[in-house]
Design a protein around this motif. Structure first.
Motif, PDB file in Angstrom:
ATOM      1  N   UNK A 139       0.854  -1.189   0.000  1.00 21.98           N
ATOM      2  CA  UNK A 139       0.000   0.000   0.000  1.00 21.98           C
ATOM      3  C   UNK A 139       0.886   1.234   0.000  1.00 21.98           C
ATOM      4  N   UNK A 140       0.434   2.257  -0.718  1.00 21.39           N
ATOM      5  CA  UNK A 140       1.171   3.508  -0.783  1.00 21.39           C
ATOM      6  C   UNK A 140       0.959   4.345   0.484  1.00 21.39           C
ATOM      7  N   UNK A 141       1.998   5.085   0.859  1.00 21.17           N
ATOM      8  CA  UNK A 141       1.949   6.038   1.968  1.00 21.17           C
ATOM      9  C   UNK A 141       2.554   7.347   1.464  1.00 21.17           C
ATOM     10  N   UNK A 142       1.847   8.476   1.595  1.00 21.63           N
ATOM     11  CA  UNK A 142       2.394   9.731   1.082  1.00 21.63           C
ATOM     12  C   UNK A 142       3.578  10.224   1.903  1.00 21.63           C
ATOM     13  N   UNK A 143       4.495  10.897   1.229  1.00 24.48           N
ATOM     14  CA  UNK A 143       5.584  11.605   1.899  1.00 24.48           C
ATOM     15  C   UNK A 143       5.150  13.056   2.020  1.00 24.48           C
ATOM     16  N   UNK A 144       5.064  13.550   3.242  1.00 25.83           N
ATOM     17  CA  UNK A 144       4.548  14.891   3.480  1.00 25.83           C
ATOM     18  C   UNK A 144       5.673  15.911   3.570  1.00 25.83           C
ATOM     19  N   UNK A 145       5.393  17.179   3.243  1.00 28.80           N
ATOM     20  CA  UNK A 145       6.403  18.233   3.399  1.00 28.80           C
ATOM     21  C   UNK A 145       6.907  18.278   4.839  1.00 28.80           C
ATOM     22  N   UNK A 146       8.205  18.349   5.010  1.00 26.52           N
ATOM     23  CA  UNK A 146       8.794  18.419   6.342  1.00 26.52           C
ATOM     24  C   UNK A 146       8.993  17.074   7.005  1.00 26.52           C
ATOM     25  N   UNK A 147       8.634  15.994   6.327  1.00 28.67           N
ATOM     26  CA  UNK A 147       8.825  14.675   6.907  1.00 28.67           C
ATOM     27  C   UNK A 147      10.292  14.415   7.233  1.00 28.67           C
ATOM     28  N   UNK A 148      10.526  13.790   8.371  1.00 28.16           N
ATOM     29  CA  UNK A 148      11.834  13.242   8.712  1.00 28.16           C
ATOM     30  C   UNK A 148      11.751  11.728   8.578  1.00 28.16           C
ATOM     31  N   UNK A 149      12.883  11.073   8.704  1.00 30.77           N
ATOM     32  CA  UNK A 149      12.858   9.611   8.661  1.00 30.77           C
ATOM     33  C   UNK A 149      11.948   9.065   9.751  1.00 30.77           C
ATOM     34  N   UNK A 150      11.987   9.701  10.923  1.00 31.51           N
ATOM     35  CA  UNK A 150      11.169   9.231  12.046  1.00 31.51           C
ATOM     36  C   UNK A 150       9.679   9.429  11.774  1.00 31.51           C
ATOM     37  N   UNK A 151       9.274  10.626  11.360  1.00 27.49           N
ATOM     38  CA  UNK A 151       7.841  10.883  11.176  1.00 27.49           C
ATOM     39  C   UNK A 151       7.269  10.047  10.037  1.00 27.49           C
ATOM     40  N   UNK A 152       8.042   9.885   8.982  1.00 23.79           N
ATOM     41  CA  UNK A 152       7.561   9.069   7.870  1.00 23.79           C
ATOM     42  C   UNK A 152       7.425   7.608   8.293  1.00 23.79           C
ATOM     43  N   UNK A 153       8.426   7.113   9.011  1.00 25.62           N
ATOM     44  CA  UNK A 153       8.376   5.721   9.455  1.00 25.62           C
ATOM     45  C   UNK A 153       7.192   5.496  10.395  1.00 25.62           C
ATOM     46  N   UNK A 154       6.906   6.464  11.245  1.00 21.97           N
ATOM     47  CA  UNK A 154       5.797   6.322  12.180  1.00 21.97           C
ATOM     48  C   UNK A 154       4.453   6.242  11.447  1.00 21.97           C
ATOM     49  N   UNK A 155       4.339   6.867  10.279  1.00 18.38           N
ATOM     50  CA  UNK A 155       3.106   6.762   9.503  1.00 18.38           C
ATOM     51  C   UNK A 155       3.055   5.474   8.702  1.00 18.38           C
ATOM     52  N   UNK A 156       4.220   4.932   8.359  1.00 12.43           N
ATOM     53  CA  UNK A 156       4.259   3.669   7.621  1.00 12.43           C
ATOM     54  C   UNK A 156       3.916   2.491   8.535  1.00 12.43           C
ATOM     55  N   UNK A 157       4.365   2.551   9.786  1.00 11.65           N
ATOM     56  CA  UNK A 157       4.223   1.404  10.681  1.00 11.65           C
ATOM     57  C   UNK A 157       2.782   0.894  10.818  1.00 11.65           C
ATOM     58  N   UNK A 158       1.779   1.756  11.035  1.00 12.16           N
ATOM     59  CA  UNK A 158       0.419   1.221  11.155  1.00 12.16           C
ATOM     60  C   UNK A 158      -0.055   0.523   9.879  1.00 12.16           C
ATOM     61  N   UNK A 159       0.357   1.020   8.734  1.00  9.63           N
ATOM     62  CA  UNK A 159       0.004   0.385   7.465  1.00  9.63           C
ATOM     63  C   UNK A 159       0.672  -0.984   7.369  1.00  9.63           C
TER      64      UNK A 159
END
Length: 210
Positions: A152-172
């Motif tokens: 499943x795709x997960x968007x990369x948001x403006x200002x994302x860091x490795x941590x914030x992006x990973x935290x949004x990927x984990x639930x998916x």
């Protein structure tokens, strides 16, 4: 009822999600053992759900192959139908992959075949793309190169860091893992269709092959 072994190295957040799902009435799989290559914090989740644990410390063996042989011996005692790599930060020896595959799956925090390897989230950010994702695959002898079971795709948001992006990927990632295990248990996903020649040769004697 599909029986599942889960292998971890760390905190076991995916393991926790799978344990909670398996505890729900009607879920068609149960976790019979949790193994690790080191003393992992995630063992606490297994213990909380009354699931036995197996520790096979990698550093106590001279070679990866010797470690893999012992890991296989310890896990095969439980005759699981499926082995899930859930944050196991250790490459399995090819012989072990051949023995367990295709009943051997893993999650990855990227939309494979994009950004394989240990730094999938960091690499996605570095590439400047608008979307990354999460995947569940059958493990093969390559690095995150096995057949894709779900993604499943997960968007990369403006200002994302490795941590914030990973935290949004984990639930998916967790949801895809639970859905995939359920689909394997119900027969919606037939892992036999992903059997390689090596896996087929091992199937006759290996209880992990359905």
């Amino acid at each position: 009822m599909l029986t599942v072994a889960v292998l971890i190295s760390g905190t076991g957040s995916n393991l926790r999600a799978l344990l909670e799902a398996a505890a729900e009435p009607g879920f068609p799989a149960r976790i019979v053992v949790v193994g690790a290559d080191r003393q992992a914090d995630g063992f606490a989740h297994a213990e909380a759900f009354g699931v036995p644990t197996v520790l096979v410390p990698f550093r106590e063996f001279e070679t990866r192959e010797e470690w893999g042989d012992e890991l296989r011996r310890q896990i095969d005692v439980w005759t699981p139908d499926l082995v899930v790599l859930s944050g196991l930060m250790r490459l399995l020896p090819a012989e072990l992959v051949d023995a367990w595959a295709p009943a051997l799956i893993n999650t990855h925090p990227a939309y494979l075949p994009e950004f394989p390897g240990a730094h999938g989230v960091r690499d996605a950010l570095g590439a400047g793309i608008a979307e990354t994702g999460a995947s569940v695959i059958v493990v093969d002898s390559g690095v995150d190169s096995g057949p894709i079971l779900a993604q499943e795709r997960v968007p990369v948001l403006p200002g994302d860091t490795e941590h914030t992006l990973h935290e949004r990927i984990k639930p998916v990632e967790r949801r895809l893992l639970i859905e995939t295990v359920r689909a394997i248990a119900t027969g919606e996903i037939d892992l036999a269709a992903y059997r390689t020649d090596a896996g087929a040769a091992a199937a006759a004697s290996d209880p992990l092959i359905p």
